[in-house]
Write a protein that holds these residues in place. Structure first.
Motif, PDB file in Angstrom:
ATOM      1  N   VAL A   1       0.860  -1.290   0.123  1.00  0.00           N
ATOM      2  CA  VAL A   1      -0.070  -0.018   0.016  1.00  0.00           C
ATOM      3  C   VAL A   1       0.971   1.201  -0.086  1.00  0.00           C
ATOM      4  O   VAL A   1       1.913   1.261   0.814  1.00  0.00           O
ATOM      5  CB  VAL A   1      -0.982   0.073   1.153  1.00  0.00           C
ATOM      6  N   VAL A   2       0.550   2.318  -0.929  1.00  0.00           N
ATOM      7  CA  VAL A   2       1.218   3.528  -0.870  1.00  0.00           C
ATOM      8  C   VAL A   2       0.327   4.839  -0.693  1.00  0.00           C
ATOM      9  O   VAL A   2      -0.893   4.429  -0.991  1.00  0.00           O
ATOM     10  CB  VAL A   2       2.224   3.938  -2.395  1.00  0.00           C
ATOM     11  N   TYR A   3       0.739   5.839  -0.382  1.00  0.00           N
ATOM     12  CA  TYR A   3      -0.105   6.964  -0.417  1.00  0.00           C
ATOM     13  C   TYR A   3       0.417   8.003  -1.398  1.00  0.00           C
ATOM     14  O   TYR A   3       1.655   7.903  -1.695  1.00  0.00           O
ATOM     15  CB  TYR A   3      -0.159   7.489   0.981  1.00  0.00           C
TER      16      TYR A   3
ATOM     17  N   GLU B   1      -4.858   6.673  -0.400  1.00  0.00           N
ATOM     18  CA  GLU B   1      -4.171   5.318  -0.164  1.00  0.00           C
ATOM     19  C   GLU B   1      -4.685   4.502  -1.571  1.00  0.00           C
ATOM     20  O   GLU B   1      -5.581   4.467  -2.146  1.00  0.00           O
ATOM     21  CB  GLU B   1      -4.962   4.715   0.898  1.00  0.00           C
ATOM     22  N   HIS B   2      -3.375   3.835  -2.027  1.00  0.00           N
ATOM     23  CA  HIS B   2      -3.536   2.883  -3.343  1.00  0.00           C
ATOM     24  C   HIS B   2      -2.924   1.481  -2.737  1.00  0.00           C
ATOM     25  O   HIS B   2      -1.654   1.429  -2.395  1.00  0.00           O
ATOM     26  CB  HIS B   2      -2.597   3.762  -4.266  1.00  0.00           C
ATOM     27  N   THR B   3      -3.595   0.614  -3.102  1.00  0.00           N
ATOM     28  CA  THR B   3      -3.354  -0.937  -2.873  1.00  0.00           C
ATOM     29  C   THR B   3      -2.343  -1.268  -4.393  1.00  0.00           C
ATOM     30  O   THR B   3      -2.961  -1.098  -5.249  1.00  0.00           O
ATOM     31  CB  THR B   3      -4.433  -1.827  -2.747  1.00  0.00           C
ATOM     32  N   VAL B   4      -1.221  -1.472  -4.171  1.00  0.00           N
ATOM     33  CA  VAL B   4      -0.245  -1.834  -5.499  1.00  0.00           C
ATOM     34  C   VAL B   4      -0.275  -3.276  -5.757  1.00  0.00           C
ATOM     35  O   VAL B   4      -0.306  -4.221  -5.051  1.00  0.00           O
ATOM     36  CB  VAL B   4       1.070  -1.528  -5.027  1.00  0.00           C
ATOM     37  N   GLU B   5      -0.534  -3.244  -7.272  1.00  0.00           N
ATOM     38  CA  GLU B   5      -0.542  -4.797  -7.749  1.00  0.00           C
ATOM     39  C   GLU B   5       0.908  -4.966  -8.033  1.00  0.00           C
ATOM     40  O   GLU B   5       1.394  -5.798  -8.107  1.00  0.00           O
ATOM     41  CB  GLU B   5      -1.618  -4.880  -8.844  1.00  0.00           C
ATOM     42  N   TYR B   6       1.408  -3.960  -9.024  1.00  0.00           N
ATOM     43  CA  TYR B   6       2.957  -4.207  -9.694  1.00  0.00           C
ATOM     44  C   TYR B   6       3.179  -2.895 -10.370  1.00  0.00           C
ATOM     45  O   TYR B   6       2.236  -1.888 -10.582  1.00  0.00           O
ATOM     46  CB  TYR B   6       2.768  -5.193 -10.693  1.00  0.00           C
ATOM     47  N   CYS B   7       4.478  -2.662 -10.442  1.00  0.00           N
ATOM     48  CA  CYS B   7       5.043  -1.621 -11.246  1.00  0.00           C
ATOM     49  C   CYS B   7       6.052  -2.142 -12.147  1.00  0.00           C
ATOM     50  O   CYS B   7       6.964  -3.072 -11.736  1.00  0.00           O
ATOM     51  CB  CYS B   7       5.775  -0.651 -10.242  1.00  0.00           C
ATOM     52  N   ASP B   8       5.960  -2.042 -13.432  1.00  0.00           N
ATOM     53  CA  ASP B   8       6.684  -2.776 -14.562  1.00  0.00           C
ATOM     54  C   ASP B   8       7.241  -1.327 -15.321  1.00  0.00           C
ATOM     55  O   ASP B   8       6.740  -0.545 -16.026  1.00  0.00           O
ATOM     56  CB  ASP B   8       5.790  -3.470 -15.514  1.00  0.00           C
ATOM     57  N   VAL B   9       8.828  -1.208 -15.129  1.00  0.00           N
ATOM     58  CA  VAL B   9       9.329   0.042 -15.736  1.00  0.00           C
ATOM     59  C   VAL B   9      10.552  -0.612 -16.907  1.00  0.00           C
ATOM     60  O   VAL B   9      11.247  -1.265 -16.463  1.00  0.00           O
ATOM     61  CB  VAL B   9      10.115   0.809 -14.697  1.00  0.00           C
ATOM     62  N   THR B  10      10.517  -0.013 -17.988  1.00  0.00           N
ATOM     63  CA  THR B  10      11.491  -0.340 -19.044  1.00  0.00           C
ATOM     64  C   THR B  10      12.222   0.959 -19.297  1.00  0.00           C
ATOM     65  O   THR B  10      12.124   2.361 -18.961  1.00  0.00           O
ATOM     66  CB  THR B  10      10.786  -0.994 -20.172  1.00  0.00           C
ATOM     67  N   THR B  11      13.467   0.584 -19.688  1.00  0.00           N
ATOM     68  CA  THR B  11      14.270   1.699 -20.074  1.00  0.00           C
ATOM     69  C   THR B  11      15.070   1.538 -21.388  1.00  0.00           C
ATOM     70  O   THR B  11      14.844   0.287 -21.955  1.00  0.00           O
ATOM     71  CB  THR B  11      15.621   1.749 -19.133  1.00  0.00           C
TER      72      THR B  11
ATOM     73  N   ARG C   1      -0.028  -0.409 -11.605  1.00  0.00           N
ATOM     74  CA  ARG C   1      -1.264  -1.033 -11.645  1.00  0.00           C
ATOM     75  C   ARG C   1      -1.416  -1.079 -10.093  1.00  0.00           C
ATOM     76  O   ARG C   1      -0.747  -1.738  -9.417  1.00  0.00           O
ATOM     77  CB  ARG C   1      -1.262  -2.321 -12.266  1.00  0.00           C
ATOM     78  N   PHE C   2      -2.558  -0.287  -9.821  1.00  0.00           N
ATOM     79  CA  PHE C   2      -3.222  -0.361  -8.280  1.00  0.00           C
ATOM     80  C   PHE C   2      -4.140  -1.669  -8.556  1.00  0.00           C
ATOM     81  O   PHE C   2      -4.608  -2.135  -9.566  1.00  0.00           O
ATOM     82  CB  PHE C   2      -3.570   0.789  -8.103  1.00  0.00           C
ATOM     83  N   SER C   3      -5.209  -1.721  -7.382  1.00  0.00           N
ATOM     84  CA  SER C   3      -6.058  -2.740  -7.285  1.00  0.00           C
ATOM     85  C   SER C   3      -7.051  -2.549  -8.257  1.00  0.00           C
ATOM     86  O   SER C   3      -7.629  -3.429  -8.831  1.00  0.00           O
ATOM     87  CB  SER C   3      -6.668  -3.120  -5.920  1.00  0.00           C
ATOM     88  N   THR C   4      -7.470  -1.226  -8.553  1.00  0.00           N
ATOM     89  CA  THR C   4      -8.631  -0.883  -9.240  1.00  0.00           C
ATOM     90  C   THR C   4      -8.370  -0.200 -10.603  1.00  0.00           C
ATOM     91  O   THR C   4      -9.311   0.361 -11.337  1.00  0.00           O
ATOM     92  CB  THR C   4      -9.893  -0.301  -8.417  1.00  0.00           C
ATOM     93  N   TRP C   5      -7.158   0.422 -10.563  1.00  0.00           N
ATOM     94  CA  TRP C   5      -7.001   1.141 -11.863  1.00  0.00           C
ATOM     95  C   TRP C   5      -5.428   1.226 -12.077  1.00  0.00           C
ATOM     96  O   TRP C   5      -4.426   0.475 -11.391  1.00  0.00           O
ATOM     97  CB  TRP C   5      -7.432   2.547 -11.814  1.00  0.00           C
ATOM     98  N   GLY C   6      -4.971   1.511 -13.252  1.00  0.00           N
ATOM     99  CA  GLY C   6      -3.537   1.544 -13.626  1.00  0.00           C
ATOM    100  C   GLY C   6      -3.191   2.895 -14.388  1.00  0.00           C
ATOM    101  O   GLY C   6      -4.278   3.381 -14.861  1.00  0.00           O
ATOM    102  N   VAL C   7      -1.995   3.042 -14.637  1.00  0.00           N
ATOM    103  CA  VAL C   7      -1.579   4.486 -15.153  1.00  0.00           C
ATOM    104  C   VAL C   7      -0.453   4.195 -16.072  1.00  0.00           C
ATOM    105  O   VAL C   7       0.641   3.456 -15.204  1.00  0.00           O
ATOM    106  CB  VAL C   7      -1.813   5.732 -14.354  1.00  0.00           C
ATOM    107  N   TYR C   8      -0.170   4.805 -17.039  1.00  0.00           N
ATOM    108  CA  TYR C   8       1.178   4.903 -17.560  1.00  0.00           C
ATOM    109  C   TYR C   8       2.132   5.851 -16.490  1.00  0.00           C
ATOM    110  O   TYR C   8       1.672   6.964 -16.516  1.00  0.00           O
ATOM    111  CB  TYR C   8       0.990   5.556 -19.106  1.00  0.00           C
ATOM    112  N   VAL C   9       3.557   5.425 -16.836  1.00  0.00           N
ATOM    113  CA  VAL C   9       4.343   6.288 -16.039  1.00  0.00           C
ATOM    114  C   VAL C   9       5.597   6.390 -16.658  1.00  0.00           C
ATOM    115  O   VAL C   9       5.870   5.866 -17.718  1.00  0.00           O
ATOM    116  CB  VAL C   9       4.723   5.556 -14.680  1.00  0.00           C
ATOM    117  N   GLU C  10       6.319   7.630 -16.318  1.00  0.00           N
ATOM    118  CA  GLU C  10       7.441   7.904 -17.040  1.00  0.00           C
ATOM    119  C   GLU C  10       8.316   8.575 -16.090  1.00  0.00           C
ATOM    120  O   GLU C  10       7.911   9.230 -15.324  1.00  0.00           O
ATOM    121  CB  GLU C  10       7.552   8.454 -18.362  1.00  0.00           C
TER     122      GLU C  10
END
Length: 124
Positions: A48-50, A64-74, A84-93
């Motif tokens: 869990v993260v905030y 509060e966000h329940t974490v499912e996973y974070c996949d980062v490529t370079t 990816r959180f438990s109920t939604w996900g978002v593109y990151v950079e």
């Protein structure tokens, strides 16, 4: 080498050799890969993260966000991925781990903002 031609020319103008440019380029690539690994570790370590994200459906100052996973490529100096959180996900950079143990990411469409995440609300 990931430096564009203008940057390479400017760096040569201040005295860097091709070998020094190559070493600098490799150093950037290594640091980006290290940052990506540190970001993934942060989200793997914390179930869990905030965040300091403004959310229309939350009244919490730091949601509060329940974490499912974070996949980062370079790729060279670029860092991209998916959080990816438990109920939604978002593109990151373009993320980084800050000295205070929080993480800062640029979140893509649907958020379109720079957001900090922490393992506790108090850390924000």
């Amino acid at each position: 080498m990931h430096f564009d031609q203008r940057t390479q020319a400017a760096l040569r103008d201040v005295g860097l050799t091709t070998e020094e440019l190559q070493a600098a380029s490799e150093g950037v690539v290594e640091r980006v890969a290290e940052s990506a690994a540190a970001l993934e570790e942060f989200f793997e370590t914390n179930d869990v993260v905030y965040s300091d994200m403004d959310q229309a459906h939350s009244t919490a100052e730091f949601p509060e966000h329940t974490v499912e996973y974070c996949d980062v490529t370079t790729h060279a100096a670029e860092m991209r991925g998916w959080l990816r959180f438990s109920t939604w996900g978002v593109y990151v950079e373009d993320g980084r781990v800050l000295d205070d143990g929080t993480v800062e990411l640029t979140l893509g469409p649907s958020v379109n903002d720079r957001v900090r995440f922490a393992p506790t609300r108090d850390a924000l």
